[in-house]
Write a protein that holds these residues in place. Sequence first.
Motif, PDB file in Angstrom:
ATOM      1  N   GLU A 159     104.580  67.418  -1.979  1.00  0.00           N
ATOM      2  CA  GLU A 159     103.512  67.814  -2.891  1.00  0.00           C
ATOM      3  C   GLU A 159     103.369  66.813  -4.041  1.00  0.00           C
ATOM      4  O   GLU A 159     102.264  66.425  -4.414  1.00  0.00           O
ATOM      5  CB  GLU A 159     103.779  69.228  -3.436  1.00  0.00           C
ATOM      6  CG  GLU A 159     103.677  70.327  -2.395  1.00  0.00           C
ATOM      7  CD  GLU A 159     104.888  70.467  -1.472  1.00  0.00           C
ATOM      8  OE1 GLU A 159     104.816  71.257  -0.510  1.00  0.00           O
ATOM      9  OE2 GLU A 159     105.911  69.779  -1.701  1.00  0.00           O
ATOM     10  N   CYS A 160     104.494  66.372  -4.592  1.00  0.00           N
ATOM     11  CA  CYS A 160     104.465  65.377  -5.665  1.00  0.00           C
ATOM     12  C   CYS A 160     103.948  64.042  -5.120  1.00  0.00           C
ATOM     13  O   CYS A 160     103.137  63.372  -5.763  1.00  0.00           O
ATOM     14  CB  CYS A 160     105.856  65.205  -6.278  1.00  0.00           C
ATOM     15  SG  CYS A 160     105.916  64.029  -7.644  1.00  0.00           S
ATOM     16  N   TYR A 161     104.397  63.675  -3.934  1.00  0.00           N
ATOM     17  CA  TYR A 161     103.968  62.413  -3.342  1.00  0.00           C
ATOM     18  C   TYR A 161     102.458  62.412  -3.070  1.00  0.00           C
ATOM     19  O   TYR A 161     101.812  61.378  -3.175  1.00  0.00           O
ATOM     20  CB  TYR A 161     104.756  62.118  -2.067  1.00  0.00           C
ATOM     21  CG  TYR A 161     104.525  60.727  -1.556  1.00  0.00           C
ATOM     22  CD1 TYR A 161     105.130  59.640  -2.174  1.00  0.00           C
ATOM     23  CD2 TYR A 161     103.687  60.489  -0.474  1.00  0.00           C
ATOM     24  CE1 TYR A 161     104.909  58.348  -1.728  1.00  0.00           C
ATOM     25  CE2 TYR A 161     103.461  59.198  -0.019  1.00  0.00           C
ATOM     26  CZ  TYR A 161     104.077  58.141  -0.649  1.00  0.00           C
ATOM     27  OH  TYR A 161     103.844  56.860  -0.203  1.00  0.00           O
ATOM     28  N   GLN A 162     101.913  63.577  -2.760  1.00  0.00           N
ATOM     29  CA  GLN A 162     100.467  63.662  -2.568  1.00  0.00           C
ATOM     30  C   GLN A 162      99.745  63.330  -3.878  1.00  0.00           C
ATOM     31  O   GLN A 162      98.720  62.658  -3.882  1.00  0.00           O
ATOM     32  CB  GLN A 162     100.044  65.039  -2.076  1.00  0.00           C
ATOM     33  CG  GLN A 162      98.548  65.125  -1.849  1.00  0.00           C
ATOM     34  CD  GLN A 162      98.082  66.486  -1.407  1.00  0.00           C
ATOM     35  OE1 GLN A 162      98.727  67.495  -1.675  1.00  0.00           O
ATOM     36  NE2 GLN A 162      96.946  66.517  -0.737  1.00  0.00           N
ATOM     37  N   LYS A 163     100.289  63.795  -5.011  1.00  0.00           N
ATOM     38  CA  LYS A 163      99.706  63.453  -6.317  1.00  0.00           C
ATOM     39  C   LYS A 163      99.797  61.939  -6.556  1.00  0.00           C
ATOM     40  O   LYS A 163      98.877  61.328  -7.084  1.00  0.00           O
ATOM     41  CB  LYS A 163     100.412  64.211  -7.453  1.00  0.00           C
ATOM     42  CG  LYS A 163     100.210  65.703  -7.394  1.00  0.00           C
ATOM     43  CD  LYS A 163      98.763  66.067  -7.634  1.00  0.00           C
ATOM     44  CE  LYS A 163      98.551  67.557  -7.617  1.00  0.00           C
ATOM     45  NZ  LYS A 163      97.131  67.896  -7.735  1.00  0.00           N
ATOM     46  N   ARG A 196      96.767  59.336  -7.233  1.00  0.00           N
ATOM     47  CA  ARG A 196      96.796  58.364  -8.318  1.00  0.00           C
ATOM     48  C   ARG A 196      96.607  56.962  -7.774  1.00  0.00           C
ATOM     49  O   ARG A 196      95.903  56.147  -8.344  1.00  0.00           O
ATOM     50  CB  ARG A 196      98.115  58.507  -9.088  1.00  0.00           C
ATOM     51  CG  ARG A 196      98.182  57.793 -10.404  1.00  0.00           C
ATOM     52  CD  ARG A 196      98.668  56.358 -10.329  1.00  0.00           C
ATOM     53  NE  ARG A 196      99.642  56.142  -9.290  1.00  0.00           N
ATOM     54  CZ  ARG A 196      99.641  55.054  -8.507  1.00  0.00           C
ATOM     55  NH1 ARG A 196      98.753  54.115  -8.640  1.00  0.00           N
ATOM     56  NH2 ARG A 196     100.550  54.897  -7.569  1.00  0.00           N
ATOM     57  N   SER A 197      97.204  56.668  -6.641  1.00  0.00           N
ATOM     58  CA  SER A 197      97.049  55.346  -6.022  1.00  0.00           C
ATOM     59  C   SER A 197      95.591  55.077  -5.663  1.00  0.00           C
ATOM     60  O   SER A 197      95.095  53.963  -5.873  1.00  0.00           O
ATOM     61  CB  SER A 197      97.911  55.231  -4.762  1.00  0.00           C
ATOM     62  OG  SER A 197      99.277  55.210  -5.092  1.00  0.00           O
ATOM     63  N   ALA A 198      94.919  56.076  -5.129  1.00  0.00           N
ATOM     64  CA  ALA A 198      93.502  55.909  -4.791  1.00  0.00           C
ATOM     65  C   ALA A 198      92.704  55.553  -6.047  1.00  0.00           C
ATOM     66  O   ALA A 198      91.820  54.694  -6.013  1.00  0.00           O
ATOM     67  CB  ALA A 198      92.958  57.172  -4.144  1.00  0.00           C
ATOM     68  N   LYS A 234      89.957  50.949  -8.945  1.00  0.00           N
ATOM     69  CA  LYS A 234      89.529  50.305 -10.191  1.00  0.00           C
ATOM     70  C   LYS A 234      89.275  48.814 -10.009  1.00  0.00           C
ATOM     71  O   LYS A 234      88.396  48.257 -10.642  1.00  0.00           O
ATOM     72  CB  LYS A 234      90.576  50.496 -11.290  1.00  0.00           C
ATOM     73  CG  LYS A 234      90.652  51.891 -11.830  1.00  0.00           C
ATOM     74  CD  LYS A 234      91.711  52.015 -12.904  1.00  0.00           C
ATOM     75  CE  LYS A 234      91.446  51.232 -14.131  1.00  0.00           C
ATOM     76  NZ  LYS A 234      90.429  51.681 -15.040  1.00  0.00           N
ATOM     77  N   GLN A 235      90.053  48.190  -9.156  1.00  0.00           N
ATOM     78  CA  GLN A 235      89.963  46.747  -8.934  1.00  0.00           C
ATOM     79  C   GLN A 235      89.910  45.982 -10.258  1.00  0.00           C
ATOM     80  O   GLN A 235      89.121  45.058 -10.436  1.00  0.00           O
ATOM     81  CB  GLN A 235      88.763  46.409  -8.053  1.00  0.00           C
ATOM     82  CG  GLN A 235      88.855  47.021  -6.681  1.00  0.00           C
ATOM     83  CD  GLN A 235      87.696  46.665  -5.790  1.00  0.00           C
ATOM     84  OE1 GLN A 235      86.768  45.977  -6.176  1.00  0.00           O
ATOM     85  NE2 GLN A 235      87.748  47.147  -4.560  1.00  0.00           N
ATOM     86  N   ALA A 265     101.773  51.740 -12.238  1.00  0.00           N
ATOM     87  CA  ALA A 265     101.913  53.087 -11.704  1.00  0.00           C
ATOM     88  C   ALA A 265     102.932  53.128 -10.568  1.00  0.00           C
ATOM     89  O   ALA A 265     103.714  54.077 -10.460  1.00  0.00           O
ATOM     90  CB  ALA A 265     100.559  53.606 -11.230  1.00  0.00           C
ATOM     91  N   VAL A 266     102.940  52.113  -9.730  1.00  0.00           N
ATOM     92  CA  VAL A 266     103.924  52.031  -8.648  1.00  0.00           C
ATOM     93  C   VAL A 266     105.333  51.964  -9.240  1.00  0.00           C
ATOM     94  O   VAL A 266     106.238  52.679  -8.795  1.00  0.00           O
ATOM     95  CB  VAL A 266     103.648  50.806  -7.744  1.00  0.00           C
ATOM     96  CG1 VAL A 266     104.816  50.542  -6.796  1.00  0.00           C
ATOM     97  CG2 VAL A 266     102.366  51.007  -6.956  1.00  0.00           C
TER      98      VAL A 266
END
Length: 165
Positions: free
Chosen positions: A31-35, A39-41, A46-47, A56-57
């Motif tokens: 569930e956390c990894y889905q968040k 966030r990654s998306a 933003k590019q 963020a990574v």
Amino acid sequence: MGSRMSICPGCGLMLPDRQMERPRGFHATGECYQKYSERSAYTLSKQDIDFIHQHAVDAYSAQHAGSGMKTITVAFSLIGLYYAVERGYTGKQVQRVHMLLSRRKFDWPPLPVPDKPYSLTVNDVLQEKPGKNRDAMLREWMRDVWLCWEHQQEWIRNLSQSLLK
């Protein structure tokens, strides 16, 4: 009766338990990894020239260190946070540091995770309005993660300086 909650072992984030598979390489719930994926998306779309995605990574990886994570991943994440938080590097500059470090042979030791709880999680970042507000919260999240790793900061500083001479 309320719904069951999932508590992330890395950051402590509580979310409704959807019985999601735990991700490989992170000490996190599905569930956390889905968040994290949400966030990654956002950060990848933003590019931006500064490449905030790298920050963020590093924040997520450092926050979710533990069983199953490679020692090099934890160290690189902390080095990235050091350069971002203390030295003001952009994500693009941190990415360059990671590339330079990857050329060095080093036996990365396991690092003990923080004892104190994190104040912010990836979900706090996602709760903010996209744009300046979310980016500012992402930077706060980075600082929080770096501060929680206080017990390793001196080692990270010294290692960074010696390996990147």
